[in-house]
Scaffold this motif. Structure first.
Motif, PDB file in Angstrom:
ATOM      1  N   GLN A 182     -16.854  28.208  -4.390  1.00  0.00           N
ATOM      2  CA  GLN A 182     -17.052  28.575  -5.788  1.00  0.00           C
ATOM      3  C   GLN A 182     -16.474  27.450  -6.640  1.00  0.00           C
ATOM      4  N   PRO A 183     -17.334  26.509  -7.067  1.00  0.00           N
ATOM      5  CA  PRO A 183     -16.829  25.327  -7.781  1.00  0.00           C
ATOM      6  C   PRO A 183     -16.039  25.688  -9.035  1.00  0.00           C
ATOM      7  N   MET A 184     -14.975  24.946  -9.266  1.00  0.00           N
ATOM      8  CA  MET A 184     -14.189  25.079 -10.481  1.00  0.00           C
ATOM      9  C   MET A 184     -14.569  23.951 -11.427  1.00  0.00           C
ATOM     10  N   SER A 185     -14.691  24.223 -12.695  1.00  0.00           N
ATOM     11  CA  SER A 185     -15.072  23.220 -13.678  1.00  0.00           C
ATOM     12  C   SER A 185     -13.845  22.727 -14.427  1.00  0.00           C
ATOM     13  N   TYR A 186     -13.800  21.417 -14.637  1.00  0.00           N
ATOM     14  CA  TYR A 186     -12.654  20.822 -15.308  1.00  0.00           C
ATOM     15  C   TYR A 186     -13.113  19.777 -16.318  1.00  0.00           C
ATOM     16  N   GLU A 187     -12.464  19.761 -17.458  1.00  0.00           N
ATOM     17  CA  GLU A 187     -12.609  18.642 -18.371  1.00  0.00           C
ATOM     18  C   GLU A 187     -11.611  17.586 -17.947  1.00  0.00           C
ATOM     19  N   PHE A 188     -12.066  16.351 -17.853  1.00  0.00           N
ATOM     20  CA  PHE A 188     -11.190  15.279 -17.387  1.00  0.00           C
ATOM     21  C   PHE A 188     -10.179  14.925 -18.465  1.00  0.00           C
ATOM     22  N   VAL A 189      -8.897  15.094 -18.145  1.00  0.00           N
ATOM     23  CA  VAL A 189      -7.822  14.788 -19.092  1.00  0.00           C
ATOM     24  C   VAL A 189      -6.853  13.830 -18.418  1.00  0.00           C
ATOM     25  N   PRO A 190      -6.829  12.563 -18.813  1.00  0.00           N
ATOM     26  CA  PRO A 190      -5.914  11.603 -18.192  1.00  0.00           C
ATOM     27  C   PRO A 190      -4.455  12.050 -18.315  1.00  0.00           C
ATOM     28  N   TRP A 191      -3.722  11.903 -17.253  1.00  0.00           N
ATOM     29  CA  TRP A 191      -2.303  12.253 -17.188  1.00  0.00           C
ATOM     30  C   TRP A 191      -1.466  11.068 -17.651  1.00  0.00           C
ATOM     31  N   GLU A 192      -0.270  11.351 -18.089  1.00  0.00           N
ATOM     32  CA  GLU A 192       0.629  10.269 -18.486  1.00  0.00           C
ATOM     33  C   GLU A 192       1.141   9.585 -17.226  1.00  0.00           C
ATOM     34  N   GLU A 193       0.748   8.336 -17.034  1.00  0.00           N
ATOM     35  CA  GLU A 193       1.059   7.601 -15.818  1.00  0.00           C
ATOM     36  C   GLU A 193       1.877   6.360 -16.124  1.00  0.00           C
ATOM     37  N   THR A 194       2.425   5.763 -15.056  1.00  0.00           N
ATOM     38  CA  THR A 194       3.143   4.503 -15.221  1.00  0.00           C
ATOM     39  C   THR A 194       2.173   3.350 -15.419  1.00  0.00           C
ATOM     40  N   GLU A 195       0.924   3.508 -15.016  1.00  0.00           N
ATOM     41  CA  GLU A 195      -0.112   2.526 -15.265  1.00  0.00           C
ATOM     42  C   GLU A 195      -1.366   3.265 -15.700  1.00  0.00           C
ATOM     43  N   ALA A 196      -2.227   2.571 -16.424  1.00  0.00           N
ATOM     44  CA  ALA A 196      -3.403   3.220 -16.991  1.00  0.00           C
ATOM     45  C   ALA A 196      -4.483   3.397 -15.931  1.00  0.00           C
ATOM     46  N   LEU A 197      -5.300   4.451 -16.120  1.00  0.00           N
ATOM     47  CA  LEU A 197      -6.474   4.626 -15.282  1.00  0.00           C
ATOM     48  C   LEU A 197      -7.459   3.496 -15.558  1.00  0.00           C
ATOM     49  N   PRO A 198      -8.242   3.106 -14.553  1.00  0.00           N
ATOM     50  CA  PRO A 198      -9.193   2.015 -14.779  1.00  0.00           C
ATOM     51  C   PRO A 198     -10.288   2.419 -15.760  1.00  0.00           C
ATOM     52  N   THR A 199     -10.886   1.429 -16.377  1.00  0.00           N
ATOM     53  CA  THR A 199     -12.000   1.649 -17.300  1.00  0.00           C
ATOM     54  C   THR A 199     -13.150   0.731 -16.908  1.00  0.00           C
ATOM     55  N   VAL A 200     -14.319   1.011 -17.440  1.00  0.00           N
ATOM     56  CA  VAL A 200     -15.500   0.188 -17.213  1.00  0.00           C
ATOM     57  C   VAL A 200     -16.097  -0.152 -18.573  1.00  0.00           C
ATOM     58  N   ASP A 201     -16.333  -1.428 -18.809  1.00  0.00           N
ATOM     59  CA  ASP A 201     -16.888  -1.858 -20.095  1.00  0.00           C
ATOM     60  C   ASP A 201     -18.234  -1.175 -20.358  1.00  0.00           C
ATOM     61  N   GLY A 202     -18.369  -0.625 -21.562  1.00  0.00           N
ATOM     62  CA  GLY A 202     -19.629  -0.004 -21.953  1.00  0.00           C
ATOM     63  C   GLY A 202     -19.892   1.334 -21.295  1.00  0.00           C
ATOM     64  N   ALA A 203     -18.854   1.955 -20.738  1.00  0.00           N
ATOM     65  CA  ALA A 203     -19.022   3.248 -20.063  1.00  0.00           C
ATOM     66  C   ALA A 203     -17.855   4.160 -20.392  1.00  0.00           C
ATOM     67  N   VAL A 204     -18.044   5.457 -20.146  1.00  0.00           N
ATOM     68  CA  VAL A 204     -16.986   6.453 -20.330  1.00  0.00           C
ATOM     69  C   VAL A 204     -16.903   7.300 -19.072  1.00  0.00           C
ATOM     70  N   GLU A 205     -15.729   7.905 -18.852  1.00  0.00           N
ATOM     71  CA  GLU A 205     -15.587   8.813 -17.716  1.00  0.00           C
ATOM     72  C   GLU A 205     -16.426  10.052 -17.987  1.00  0.00           C
ATOM     73  N   VAL A 206     -17.133  10.544 -16.952  1.00  0.00           N
ATOM     74  CA  VAL A 206     -18.122  11.600 -17.145  1.00  0.00           C
ATOM     75  C   VAL A 206     -17.518  12.870 -17.736  1.00  0.00           C
TER      76      VAL A 206
END
Length: 515
Positions: free
Chosen positions: A341-365
């Motif tokens: 039974q899939p659970m749905s989540y909105e992606f919310v970046p956590w406070e980290e010691t380093e940033a999550l990677p990004t891609v130019d011209g794109a957003v996390e789904v």
């Protein structure tokens, strides 16, 4: 193989070892093998492949790759290039997991008589390479299949692997085995019970909790449940013999709990009644209001932890009119979804010691659409205060698939972990991401747990079709899968060639789409 012909330039040389060139994400021959029939290739005569094999064998690329492929185990396909006999199999030099499963029927092999697999077994027993592999396969536990080569009896099982996972679960019905009467599993049980191998394993399996199955070998009553860990290490997270649904009339403790035959027949997950968790489907009168689990004043946890029946972590929705706290508002959601039974989540970046990677011209789904997450199985061990085992909150739900969408990648307990032994019929571990709206993917990046210590391979399926194979690489927290696709509704990652004692663990999965 569809491209391995003159018109397609023999797949651009990929099918011959001397003309294939490695790519950043794949090594020549690692997974697909070779099937060299290009007359211009210098190594065309270095293997035994023929055009007839390409035309008539189901999986010619697997011939001689170190794995016994049953569909190739015939004279026309050179008995899979020797892969099915221990004395003729030659595996890859850099892999110690080749040449480990056999079904030797090649009359010219010196060791053809060294095992008990016959041509009749090849033809009539599904997955005959599992015969004698150290794991009791229910479909092979028949006289025709030599009772799985002895795998289902403790006194005849011999594991070919150097690990602690083989020869652990049995359902001994072989009349010739010396220990055939050492357990309570009978031929009738094996034929009529849904999970005969699980009878007497220390877990109450509700499908086996009937008279015909010996009330699951006593597992469903506290006074008759017996479990001895087969592992060599200290099972300090073990939860065997802790949840019951005792309806065995011959058990001395049959009246010690409030579970009835009617509950077993009409309530979902009966062994969870009174386990310290409020199960919404059982929160009704006919199910005893889940044994009191849904009211803070009546809930009692059988576990030695601080997670169950806790106002901080637990979930109450008191509907029992006889409870002193009847009518109190729920303190949290009781929608504890399973892997099915899939659970749905909105992606919310956590406070980290380093940033999550990004891609130019794109957003996390997750910033564009709702994402559902599900998996075939996960490590159910909850997080522990010692940090030695499990994932997530102490006493929680384990290494669930949703951990890959919480934005936490420096916290080692926040990961999805799976092993083939947790999946029905030891199938592959799969994790799937479903989008509420179709998206155009520009990149997928995956953080592998212990990525610098071990290599894991994933198949990438887009909208149900396999498009990429990725072998993890070290020296990078996140691996780039190199995936681009349009009109995508589902992304599924599937483990490849996990050994019985190996795990696939993903800390985080980032899917980048067009804004």
């Amino acid at each position: 193989m569809d491209n391995n012909n003159a018109a397609c330039a023999y797949d651009g040389g990929d099918c011959c070892e001397c003309t294939c060139e490695d790519t950043p994400n794949n090594k020549c021959g690692r997974w697909s093998g070779f099937a060299c029939i290009d007359p211009e290739a210098p190594c065309v005569d270095d293997d035994s492949f023929t055009v007839d094999m390409i035309d008539n064998c189901d999986y010619p690329g697997g011939i001689g790759d170190g794995w016994c492929d049953e569909d190739n185990n015939n004279e026309l396909c050179a008995y899979d290039g020797g892969d099915c006999c221990e004395c003729t199999c030659e595996g890859s030099e850099d892999d110690d997991w080749h040449c480990r499963n056999f079904a030797c029927v090649d009359p010219n092999a010196p060791c053809v008589d060294d095992d008990s697999v016959t041509i009749d077994m090849i033809e009539n027993c599904s997955w005959s390479t599992g015969i004698g592999d150290g794991y009791c396969s229910e479909n092979l536990n028949t006289p025709e299949c030599a009772y799985d080569g002895g795998d289902c009896c403790s006194c005849t099982c011999e594991s070919p692997y150097d690990d602690d996972w083989g020869c652990m679960w049995f359902a001994c019905i072989d009349p010739e085995a010396a220990c055939v009467d050492d357990d309570d599993i009978t031929v009738d049980m094996f034929e009529n019970c849904e999970y005969p191998v699980d009878i007497g394993n220390g877990w109450c399996d509700e499908a086996n909790n009937i008279e015909a199955c010996g009330y699951d070998g006593g597992d469903c009553c506290e006074c008759t449940c017996e479990y001895e860990s087969p592992y060599d290490w200290d099972d300090d997270w073990d939860y065997h013999c802790m949840e019951f649904a005792c309806i065995d009339p011959s058990a001395p403790c049959v009246d010690d709990d409030d579970i009835t035959v009617d509950m077993v027949e009409n309530c979902g997950y009966v062994s969870g009644i009174g386990n310290g968790w409020c199960d919404r489907n059982n929160n009704k009168e006919e199910c005893g209001y889940d044994g009191g689990d849904c009211c803070s004043c009546t809930c009692e946890s059988p576990y030695d932890d601080d997670y169950s029946c806790s106002s901080e972590y637990g979930s109450f929705d008191c509907k029992d009119p006889n409870a002193s706290c009847f009518g109190e508002e729920p303190t949290g959601s009781d929608d504890f979804s399973t892997d099915d039974q899939p659970m749905s989540y909105e992606f919310v970046p956590w406070e980290e010691t380093e940033a999550l990677p990004t891609v130019d011209g794109a957003v996390e789904v997750g910033t564009k659409t709702e994402v559902g997450v599900s998996s075939t199985a996960h490590d159910v061990r909850p997080g522990m205060s010692s940090g030695d085992a499990g994932c997530g909150e102490v006493g929680g739900l384990g290494c669930t698939a949703t951990n890959t969408r919480d934005g936490i990648f420096s916290e080692i307990e926040s990961r999805w972990s799976c092993a083939t032994k947790l999946v029905d019929d030891e199938g592959p571990c799969q994790i799937e991401f479903t989008f509420a709206e179709p998206q155009t993917i520009m990149d997928i990046q995956v953080a592998f747990w212990k990525g610098n210590e071990r290599t894991r391979t994933l198949e990438v399926h887009i909208n149900g079709e396999m498009t990429h194979t990725h072998e993890s690489y070290a020296d990078a927290t996140f691996n780039t899968l190199g995936v681009t696709a349009t009109d995508v509704s589902t992304v599924m990652l599937e483990s490849v060639a996990l050994l019985s004692d190996e795990w696939i663990s993903l800390i985080e999965v980032l899917i980048f789409v067009t804004p």
